[in-house]
Design a protein around this motif. Sequence first.
Motif, PDB file in Angstrom:
ATOM      1  N   TYR A 128       8.589 115.320  40.365  1.00 18.52           N
ATOM      2  CA  TYR A 128       8.918 115.001  38.966  1.00 18.52           C
ATOM      3  C   TYR A 128       8.528 113.573  38.578  1.00 18.52           C
ATOM      4  O   TYR A 128       7.988 113.331  37.498  1.00 18.52           O
ATOM      5  N   HIS A 138      18.101 118.392  35.861  1.00 15.17           N
ATOM      6  CA  HIS A 138      18.261 118.451  37.317  1.00 15.17           C
ATOM      7  C   HIS A 138      19.122 117.290  37.785  1.00 15.17           C
ATOM      8  O   HIS A 138      19.424 116.378  37.014  1.00 15.17           O
ATOM      9  N   ASP A 140      18.956 114.547  41.304  1.00 14.86           N
ATOM     10  CA  ASP A 140      17.929 114.171  42.275  1.00 14.86           C
ATOM     11  C   ASP A 140      18.242 114.657  43.682  1.00 14.86           C
ATOM     12  O   ASP A 140      17.331 114.890  44.471  1.00 14.86           O
ATOM     13  N   HIS A 279      20.452 115.144  34.878  1.00 13.29           N
ATOM     14  CA  HIS A 279      19.693 114.360  33.913  1.00 13.29           C
ATOM     15  C   HIS A 279      18.327 114.992  33.668  1.00 13.29           C
ATOM     16  O   HIS A 279      17.864 115.832  34.442  1.00 13.29           O
TER      17      HIS A 279
HETATM   18 FE   LIG Z   1      15.511 112.845  38.379  1.00 13.74          FE
END
Ligand SMILES: [Fe+2]
Length: 316
Positions: A128, A138, A140, A279
């Motif tokens: 990403y 999503h 992280d 986020h």
């Molecule tokens: Fe991210």
Amino acid sequence: MTLNVSNFRQEVSKFKLSNNAFNELLAAQDKLAPDSLTHRIDVTPALLDSQCSGALLEELGTVRNMIDHERHVLLIDGFKVDTLARFKSLIWTFGSLLGVPMVQNHLGHHMIEVYDRGGKSIEEGARYHQTKQGAYVHNDGVSDPVPIDYLILACGQKALLGGESILIDASAVYVELTAFPEILEVLKGDFLFENRGMAEEEQLFRAPILSFSDEGIPQIRYFRVYIESAHLKAGQPLTALQVQALDFLDTALDQSSVQHRILLEPGQVLVSADNKFLHTRTQFIEQHAPRAEISDSDCLATLNRYMLRMWLRKPS
Ligand SMILES: [Fe+2]
């Protein structure tokens, strides 16, 4: 010092280090030097001077406490500098004093540059942070079985237009979905995830999308494209019930009532509890053509949208 600022319909708490604390941060930064071979700054964690007053230590404790127990996300201001090299060393100093930096890719890097390289798409296998794609909500901590305690996203430069950060509290999403207990049950079950970009050798692992902390706070692990890709690689397609649960989750994530929106300005740093907040970012238009490589001597003002990302574990 904390205060609330209005952003879109919701509020995100804002924090600024005191002058004393910031000066201690600068003193720690001045002692850092890039690795002589790799020229990377993210090799040795910063250390505080034993002579310092303790202001920075105390305020870092306040930041951790707010993220752990109160707001789960914080916007910290005051990190605006001129050059990329200076920005990298300042954010590395702050991050490595706030927590223990985690490795973020197969090369062992602890701090990652987030900007569009102008290459492959996420669907074609890119991670990403190397693209300018938006729209995928999503968190992280999907590529590693152990969650991330603090996610740092530091803005060096914003886009010409767009590129807002959208933040979504997993608790608000959970409340939206309590009307659908059968959907929640599916989300609490195991899904397959992949370690995309984290190691040379690809590995899949199982984990639930929805879980709960010891305090009963909803926790999330979600990046739909990565989950779909992992199921495809394993030859275990998502079931109709799982697809339906992901559709419900995506629809809940799309509600404005659960979203905070922030356009990060250069020098602003977002810190969040990664497994309690999802986020994404909105589409953006850049000032210049994308470049695969940029130089540490570049001025931030001449760059396209540029962020630094760190993943931290709580210090023991
Ligand atoms: Fe991210």
